[in-house]
Write a protein that holds these residues in place. Sequence first.
Motif, PDB file in Angstrom:
ATOM      1  N   GLU A 257       0.832  -1.198   0.000  1.00 15.76           N
ATOM      2  CA  GLU A 257       0.000   0.000   0.000  1.00 15.76           C
ATOM      3  C   GLU A 257       0.869   1.251   0.000  1.00 15.76           C
ATOM      4  N   THR A 258       0.587   2.160  -0.918  1.00 14.09           N
ATOM      5  CA  THR A 258       1.280   3.445  -0.973  1.00 14.09           C
ATOM      6  C   THR A 258       0.252   4.543  -1.237  1.00 14.09           C
ATOM      7  N   SER A 259       0.706   5.772  -1.143  1.00 13.35           N
ATOM      8  CA  SER A 259      -0.193   6.895  -1.432  1.00 13.35           C
ATOM      9  C   SER A 259      -0.562   6.940  -2.912  1.00 13.35           C
ATOM     10  N   LEU A 260       0.184   6.197  -3.737  1.00 13.33           N
ATOM     11  CA  LEU A 260      -0.102   6.127  -5.169  1.00 13.33           C
ATOM     12  C   LEU A 260      -1.067   4.998  -5.502  1.00 13.33           C
ATOM     13  N   GLY A 261      -1.386   4.192  -4.505  1.00 18.79           N
ATOM     14  CA  GLY A 261      -2.241   3.035  -4.720  1.00 18.79           C
ATOM     15  C   GLY A 261      -1.517   1.765  -4.300  1.00 18.79           C
ATOM     16  N   THR A 262      -2.143   0.629  -4.545  1.00 14.12           N
ATOM     17  CA  THR A 262      -1.555  -0.656  -4.174  1.00 14.12           C
ATOM     18  C   THR A 262      -0.642  -1.151  -5.288  1.00 14.12           C
ATOM     19  N   ILE A 263       0.603  -1.436  -4.934  1.00  6.95           N
ATOM     20  CA  ILE A 263       1.588  -1.936  -5.893  1.00  6.95           C
ATOM     21  C   ILE A 263       1.584  -3.459  -5.824  1.00  6.95           C
TER      22      ILE A 263
ATOM     23  N   GLU B  37       9.513  -0.838  -8.640  1.00  3.01           N
ATOM     24  CA  GLU B  37      10.748  -0.151  -9.040  1.00  3.01           C
ATOM     25  C   GLU B  37      10.447   1.253  -9.556  1.00  3.01           C
ATOM     26  N   GLN B  38       9.470   1.344 -10.444  1.00  4.35           N
ATOM     27  CA  GLN B  38       9.132   2.646 -11.026  1.00  4.35           C
ATOM     28  C   GLN B  38       8.616   3.607  -9.967  1.00  4.35           C
ATOM     29  N   ALA B  39       7.777   3.093  -9.066  1.00  2.80           N
ATOM     30  CA  ALA B  39       7.222   3.943  -8.017  1.00  2.80           C
ATOM     31  C   ALA B  39       8.320   4.425  -7.073  1.00  2.80           C
ATOM     32  N   TYR B  40       9.246   3.538  -6.725  1.00  6.97           N
ATOM     33  CA  TYR B  40      10.335   3.917  -5.820  1.00  6.97           C
ATOM     34  C   TYR B  40      11.190   5.022  -6.441  1.00  6.97           C
ATOM     35  N   THR B  41      11.549   4.846  -7.698  1.00 11.01           N
ATOM     36  CA  THR B  41      12.374   5.847  -8.379  1.00 11.01           C
ATOM     37  C   THR B  41      11.642   7.183  -8.476  1.00 11.01           C
ATOM     38  N   SER B  42      10.357   7.131  -8.799  1.00  5.71           N
ATOM     39  CA  SER B  42       9.568   8.353  -8.933  1.00  5.71           C
ATOM     40  C   SER B  42       9.438   9.083  -7.599  1.00  5.71           C
ATOM     41  N   ILE B  43       9.142   8.329  -6.548  1.00  2.20           N
ATOM     42  CA  ILE B  43       8.978   8.944  -5.227  1.00  2.20           C
ATOM     43  C   ILE B  43      10.285   9.547  -4.738  1.00  2.20           C
ATOM     44  N   THR B  44      11.384   8.830  -4.938  1.00  4.26           N
ATOM     45  CA  THR B  44      12.689   9.329  -4.500  1.00  4.26           C
ATOM     46  C   THR B  44      13.032  10.642  -5.191  1.00  4.26           C
ATOM     47  N   ALA B  45      12.700  10.740  -6.470  1.00  9.59           N
ATOM     48  CA  ALA B  45      12.988  11.966  -7.220  1.00  9.59           C
ATOM     49  C   ALA B  45      12.156  13.141  -6.710  1.00  9.59           C
ATOM     50  N   GLN B  46      10.972  12.853  -6.167  1.00 11.92           N
ATOM     51  CA  GLN B  46      10.090  13.923  -5.691  1.00 11.92           C
ATOM     52  C   GLN B  46      10.464  14.440  -4.305  1.00 11.92           C
TER      53      GLN B  46
ATOM     54  N   GLU C 111       6.735  18.978   4.042  1.00  9.45           N
ATOM     55  CA  GLU C 111       5.913  18.222   4.984  1.00  9.45           C
ATOM     56  C   GLU C 111       4.462  18.695   4.870  1.00  9.45           C
ATOM     57  N   PRO C 112       3.461  17.857   5.167  1.00 10.56           N
ATOM     58  CA  PRO C 112       3.607  16.467   5.628  1.00 10.56           C
ATOM     59  C   PRO C 112       3.728  15.459   4.483  1.00 10.56           C
ATOM     60  N   THR C 113       3.634  15.947   3.228  1.00 10.46           N
ATOM     61  CA  THR C 113       3.699  15.029   2.088  1.00 10.46           C
ATOM     62  C   THR C 113       5.041  14.311   2.035  1.00 10.46           C
ATOM     63  N   HIS C 114       6.105  15.023   2.413  1.00 13.41           N
ATOM     64  CA  HIS C 114       7.442  14.431   2.383  1.00 13.41           C
ATOM     65  C   HIS C 114       7.498  13.168   3.238  1.00 13.41           C
ATOM     66  N   GLU C 115       6.954  13.232   4.433  1.00 12.98           N
ATOM     67  CA  GLU C 115       6.990  12.072   5.330  1.00 12.98           C
ATOM     68  C   GLU C 115       6.167  10.913   4.770  1.00 12.98           C
ATOM     69  N   ILE C 116       5.021  11.231   4.176  1.00 12.00           N
ATOM     70  CA  ILE C 116       4.171  10.183   3.596  1.00 12.00           C
ATOM     71  C   ILE C 116       4.900   9.467   2.462  1.00 12.00           C
TER      72      ILE C 116
ATOM     73  N   HIS D  88      10.081   3.481   1.819  1.00 11.78           N
ATOM     74  CA  HIS D  88      10.628   2.418   2.657  1.00 11.78           C
ATOM     75  C   HIS D  88       9.807   1.133   2.539  1.00 11.78           C
ATOM     76  N   ARG D  89       8.496   1.268   2.424  1.00 10.94           N
ATOM     77  CA  ARG D  89       7.664   0.075   2.254  1.00 10.94           C
ATOM     78  C   ARG D  89       7.973  -0.620   0.926  1.00 10.94           C
ATOM     79  N   LEU D  90       8.151   0.172  -0.114  1.00  6.89           N
ATOM     80  CA  LEU D  90       8.475  -0.400  -1.420  1.00  6.89           C
ATOM     81  C   LEU D  90       9.840  -1.084  -1.397  1.00  6.89           C
ATOM     82  N   LEU D  91      10.792  -0.463  -0.735  1.00  8.57           N
ATOM     83  CA  LEU D  91      12.137  -1.035  -0.665  1.00  8.57           C
ATOM     84  C   LEU D  91      12.116  -2.368   0.084  1.00  8.57           C
ATOM     85  N   ASP D  92      11.393  -2.421   1.187  1.00  8.24           N
ATOM     86  CA  ASP D  92      11.297  -3.661   1.962  1.00  8.24           C
ATOM     87  C   ASP D  92      10.614  -4.763   1.148  1.00  8.24           C
ATOM     88  N   ALA D  93       9.553  -4.397   0.425  1.00 10.15           N
ATOM     89  CA  ALA D  93       8.833  -5.388  -0.378  1.00 10.15           C
ATOM     90  C   ALA D  93       9.713  -5.912  -1.509  1.00 10.15           C
TER      91      ALA D  93
END
Length: 238
Positions: free
Chosen positions: A141-147, A154-163, A169-174, A180-185
Amino acid sequence: MIRGNAKQITRATRALETYEQSAFPGEPSLLQHDPLYAEALLTALLCDLEHYANHHGINFTSAISTGHSINTEEATDQTTYEVGDQVRLTRQSGRCGSIIGWTSPAPDVQPDYLVEVPGVPFVYAETAAHLTPAPPFPPTETSLGTITHANQAEQAYTSITAQLLSTAEPTHEILDQDRHRLLDALSSWSGISTTQLHEALTPPPRATATSCWPTTTNRSRVAPQEDTGNRARRFPPS
């Protein structure tokens, strides 16, 4: 997807039909109409074959075991994969990745499937004999939807990191929690460490007017751009 070997099945059917006619001469065949009957007939044939083996000094148990092993290998060789299928590489410490294509040197030769593993800067080339279906990617589960797929993660992680650098805040923390959830998965699914994944998937910093060339601090981040462009053509060192 596994396809049966038509020639082998035809030979086995003929052998079983011949045995049936020998056991029940003049009777109509029930092989195609009664699965329980077919199983009983096959059991009887195996029993007679064991008597034959014992009479001629043949190790029946060894023959059965070897035949089963050969059947398993043949069934594996007949497995076909498609682009996008998620697979486990049995010769690469069980790493998991996605099929991105295949190469076949000749029509009668098993193809080498090209497998992209998250965080690995080259593509693995393996035959079906060294691949098995991968477990499903853990829904994340992410703010972009369920991966639900590694490529999406991979694409979501790269996109989020670039943003992150330009997000307050508070979007940065979200977004950081999503990352981190994507990386762990990705790590738990692929078998690649979170450190290696982070280094491979984090986009390089943008060049500035005063920093047009890699420096000692950013060279390792910029250099992988060449690897990314050649990813589909690079293979593990032999």
